[in-house]
Design a protein around this motif. Sequence first.
Motif, PDB file in Angstrom:
ATOM      1  N   VAL A   9     -70.669 -59.921 -45.683  1.00 32.02           N
ATOM      2  CA  VAL A   9     -70.080 -60.310 -44.402  1.00 32.02           C
ATOM      3  C   VAL A   9     -68.980 -59.303 -44.086  1.00 32.02           C
ATOM      4  O   VAL A   9     -68.063 -59.104 -44.870  1.00 32.02           O
ATOM      5  N   ARG A  10     -69.096 -58.661 -42.922  1.00 36.67           N
ATOM      6  CA  ARG A  10     -68.123 -57.666 -42.486  1.00 36.67           C
ATOM      7  C   ARG A  10     -67.144 -58.299 -41.516  1.00 36.67           C
ATOM      8  O   ARG A  10     -67.473 -59.263 -40.836  1.00 36.67           O
ATOM      9  N   GLY A  11     -65.937 -57.761 -41.450  1.00 38.93           N
ATOM     10  CA  GLY A  11     -64.964 -58.273 -40.501  1.00 38.93           C
ATOM     11  C   GLY A  11     -63.545 -57.926 -40.903  1.00 38.93           C
ATOM     12  O   GLY A  11     -63.311 -57.034 -41.708  1.00 38.93           O
ATOM     13  N   VAL A  12     -62.597 -58.659 -40.321  1.00 39.12           N
ATOM     14  CA  VAL A  12     -61.171 -58.430 -40.547  1.00 39.12           C
ATOM     15  C   VAL A  12     -60.639 -59.529 -41.457  1.00 39.12           C
ATOM     16  O   VAL A  12     -60.683 -60.709 -41.111  1.00 39.12           O
ATOM     17  N   GLU A  13     -60.176 -59.122 -42.630  1.00 36.81           N
ATOM     18  CA  GLU A  13     -59.609 -60.058 -43.609  1.00 36.81           C
ATOM     19  C   GLU A  13     -60.571 -61.212 -43.908  1.00 36.81           C
ATOM     20  O   GLU A  13     -60.202 -62.384 -43.874  1.00 36.81           O
ATOM     21  N   VAL A  14     -61.815 -60.874 -44.209  1.00 37.77           N
ATOM     22  CA  VAL A  14     -62.832 -61.881 -44.502  1.00 37.77           C
ATOM     23  C   VAL A  14     -62.570 -62.481 -45.879  1.00 37.77           C
ATOM     24  O   VAL A  14     -62.451 -61.766 -46.863  1.00 37.77           O
ATOM     25  N   GLY A  15     -62.470 -63.813 -45.915  1.00 43.09           N
ATOM     26  CA  GLY A  15     -62.234 -64.513 -47.165  1.00 43.09           C
ATOM     27  C   GLY A  15     -63.536 -64.897 -47.853  1.00 43.09           C
ATOM     28  O   GLY A  15     -64.624 -64.650 -47.333  1.00 43.09           O
ATOM     29  N   PRO A  16     -63.432 -65.539 -49.009  1.00 43.54           N
ATOM     30  CA  PRO A  16     -64.611 -65.861 -49.809  1.00 43.54           C
ATOM     31  C   PRO A  16     -65.546 -66.901 -49.186  1.00 43.54           C
ATOM     32  O   PRO A  16     -66.667 -67.067 -49.647  1.00 43.54           O
ATOM     33  N   GLU A  17     -65.115 -67.603 -48.130  1.00 43.92           N
ATOM     34  CA  GLU A  17     -65.990 -68.562 -47.452  1.00 43.92           C
ATOM     35  C   GLU A  17     -66.211 -68.181 -45.989  1.00 43.92           C
ATOM     36  O   GLU A  17     -66.516 -69.030 -45.158  1.00 43.92           O
ATOM     37  N   THR A  18     -66.057 -66.930 -45.658  1.00 48.54           N
ATOM     38  CA  THR A  18     -66.272 -66.300 -44.341  1.00 48.54           C
ATOM     39  C   THR A  18     -65.174 -66.548 -43.319  1.00 48.54           C
ATOM     40  O   THR A  18     -65.327 -66.181 -42.164  1.00 48.54           O
ATOM     41  N   ARG A  19     -64.050 -67.155 -43.721  1.00 48.17           N
ATOM     42  CA  ARG A  19     -62.929 -67.235 -42.774  1.00 48.17           C
ATOM     43  C   ARG A  19     -62.425 -65.820 -42.535  1.00 48.17           C
ATOM     44  O   ARG A  19     -62.578 -64.939 -43.380  1.00 48.17           O
ATOM     45  N   CYS A  20     -61.796 -65.615 -41.374  1.00 42.47           N
ATOM     46  CA  CYS A  20     -61.341 -64.266 -41.044  1.00 42.47           C
ATOM     47  C   CYS A  20     -59.959 -64.318 -40.404  1.00 42.47           C
ATOM     48  O   CYS A  20     -59.371 -65.390 -40.253  1.00 42.47           O
ATOM     49  N   ALA A  21     -59.477 -63.166 -40.003  1.00 38.16           N
ATOM     50  CA  ALA A  21     -58.156 -63.081 -39.366  1.00 38.16           C
ATOM     51  C   ALA A  21     -58.117 -63.837 -38.038  1.00 38.16           C
ATOM     52  O   ALA A  21     -57.054 -64.265 -37.605  1.00 38.16           O
ATOM     53  N   HIS A  22     -59.267 -64.021 -37.408  1.00 36.48           N
ATOM     54  CA  HIS A  22     -59.322 -64.661 -36.090  1.00 36.48           C
ATOM     55  C   HIS A  22     -59.541 -66.164 -36.154  1.00 36.48           C
ATOM     56  O   HIS A  22     -59.057 -66.908 -35.306  1.00 36.48           O
ATOM     57  N   TYR A  23     -60.328 -66.606 -37.132  1.00 37.18           N
ATOM     58  CA  TYR A  23     -60.676 -68.026 -37.281  1.00 37.18           C
ATOM     59  C   TYR A  23     -60.500 -68.404 -38.740  1.00 37.18           C
ATOM     60  O   TYR A  23     -61.229 -67.921 -39.606  1.00 37.18           O
ATOM     61  N   ASP A  24     -59.530 -69.284 -39.009  1.00 37.75           N
ATOM     62  CA  ASP A  24     -59.149 -69.545 -40.400  1.00 37.75           C
ATOM     63  C   ASP A  24     -58.889 -71.026 -40.675  1.00 37.75           C
ATOM     64  O   ASP A  24     -57.994 -71.378 -41.417  1.00 37.75           O
ATOM     65  N   THR A  25     -59.678 -71.915 -40.045  1.00 37.59           N
ATOM     66  CA  THR A  25     -59.504 -73.336 -40.335  1.00 37.59           C
ATOM     67  C   THR A  25     -60.458 -73.746 -41.460  1.00 37.59           C
ATOM     68  O   THR A  25     -61.329 -72.966 -41.863  1.00 37.59           O
ATOM     69  N   ASP A  26     -60.315 -74.969 -41.931  1.00 32.22           N
ATOM     70  CA  ASP A  26     -61.188 -75.473 -42.992  1.00 32.22           C
ATOM     71  C   ASP A  26     -62.657 -75.395 -42.614  1.00 32.22           C
ATOM     72  O   ASP A  26     -63.518 -75.239 -43.474  1.00 32.22           O
ATOM     73  N   ARG A  27     -62.954 -75.524 -41.327  1.00 33.35           N
ATOM     74  CA  ARG A  27     -64.348 -75.558 -40.872  1.00 33.35           C
ATOM     75  C   ARG A  27     -64.896 -74.195 -40.444  1.00 33.35           C
ATOM     76  O   ARG A  27     -66.052 -74.109 -40.031  1.00 33.35           O
ATOM     77  N   ASP A  28     -64.104 -73.158 -40.518  1.00 30.20           N
ATOM     78  CA  ASP A  28     -64.573 -71.822 -40.139  1.00 30.20           C
ATOM     79  C   ASP A  28     -65.275 -71.160 -41.322  1.00 30.20           C
ATOM     80  O   ASP A  28     -64.763 -70.222 -41.930  1.00 30.20           O
ATOM     81  N   VAL A  29     -66.456 -71.689 -41.623  1.00 35.94           N
ATOM     82  CA  VAL A  29     -67.190 -71.235 -42.804  1.00 35.94           C
ATOM     83  C   VAL A  29     -68.631 -70.838 -42.476  1.00 35.94           C
ATOM     84  O   VAL A  29     -69.541 -71.094 -43.245  1.00 35.94           O
ATOM     85  N   VAL A  30     -68.820 -70.198 -41.333  1.00 35.93           N
ATOM     86  CA  VAL A  30     -70.126 -69.634 -41.011  1.00 35.93           C
ATOM     87  C   VAL A  30     -69.947 -68.180 -40.600  1.00 35.93           C
ATOM     88  O   VAL A  30     -68.869 -67.766 -40.172  1.00 35.93           O
ATOM     89  N   ALA A  31     -71.006 -67.428 -40.760  1.00 26.95           N
ATOM     90  CA  ALA A  31     -71.052 -66.052 -40.276  1.00 26.95           C
ATOM     91  C   ALA A  31     -72.360 -65.897 -39.514  1.00 26.95           C
ATOM     92  O   ALA A  31     -73.352 -66.567 -39.816  1.00 26.95           O
ATOM     93  N   PHE A  32     -72.341 -65.029 -38.524  1.00 24.80           N
ATOM     94  CA  PHE A  32     -73.488 -64.830 -37.653  1.00 24.80           C
ATOM     95  C   PHE A  32     -73.983 -63.397 -37.768  1.00 24.80           C
ATOM     96  O   PHE A  32     -73.187 -62.467 -37.800  1.00 24.80           O
ATOM     97  N   LYS A  33     -75.303 -63.243 -37.790  1.00 24.94           N
ATOM     98  CA  LYS A  33     -75.903 -61.913 -37.841  1.00 24.94           C
ATOM     99  C   LYS A  33     -76.124 -61.441 -36.407  1.00 24.94           C
ATOM    100  O   LYS A  33     -76.609 -62.181 -35.563  1.00 24.94           O
ATOM    101  N   PHE A  34     -75.746 -60.197 -36.141  1.00 25.24           N
ATOM    102  CA  PHE A  34     -75.930 -59.601 -34.827  1.00 25.24           C
ATOM    103  C   PHE A  34     -77.145 -58.682 -34.854  1.00 25.24           C
ATOM    104  O   PHE A  34     -77.349 -57.940 -35.823  1.00 25.24           O
ATOM    105  N   ALA A  35     -77.946 -58.722 -33.800  1.00 25.29           N
ATOM    106  CA  ALA A  35     -79.183 -57.950 -33.747  1.00 25.29           C
ATOM    107  C   ALA A  35     -78.937 -56.444 -33.677  1.00 25.29           C
ATOM    108  O   ALA A  35     -79.766 -55.660 -34.124  1.00 25.29           O
ATOM    109  N   CYS A  36     -77.802 -56.039 -33.146  1.00 26.00           N
ATOM    110  CA  CYS A  36     -77.512 -54.622 -32.963  1.00 26.00           C
ATOM    111  C   CYS A  36     -77.376 -53.867 -34.280  1.00 26.00           C
ATOM    112  O   CYS A  36     -77.745 -52.705 -34.379  1.00 26.00           O
TER     113      CYS A  36
END
Length: 112
Positions: A9-36
Motif C-alpha cells: 500500500v503506497r501513500g503518505v505515512e501509511v500505517g500497518p492497517e492502511t491508515r494514512c496522514a489524511h484518514y486516521d480513525t479506527d475505521r480507516d482500514v481499507v485501501a483502494f486499487k487505482f486502474a491507472c
Amino acid sequence: MQSIGDHTVRGVEVGPETRCAHYDTDRDVVAFKFACCEDFFPCFRCHEAVTDHEAVPWPRDRFDEPSVLCGVCGTALTVPDYLESDYRCPACDAAFNPGCAKHADLYFETDS
C-alpha cells in the motif's frame, strides 16, 4: 509504503492497517486499487501526493477482480463484495469507515 498481507500500500505515512496522514480513525482500514497504476492507496489524497499522474478509478468491467484491501487482515475484496459488506470486512469483521462512500466515484466507476 506498507505491506499488508501479500499487497503493498503506497501513500503518505501509511500505517500497518492502511491508515494514512489524511484518514486516521479506527475505521480507516481499507485501501483502494487505482486502474491507472494498479497500486493500492489508503485514499485519493495519498494517490495524488505520491504519483505523477491523474487517478483513474477502478473500471466497472473489472469489478470481478479484487481491488479493495482490508488493512486489518489483508483480504482483497471485489468492488461488489465491498459494497455489499455493510462496512465490515467479510473475512475478519473489522469495521470500515462508511464515510468512504462520499468518495466512491474516485475509487471505482459508479452510476453517478
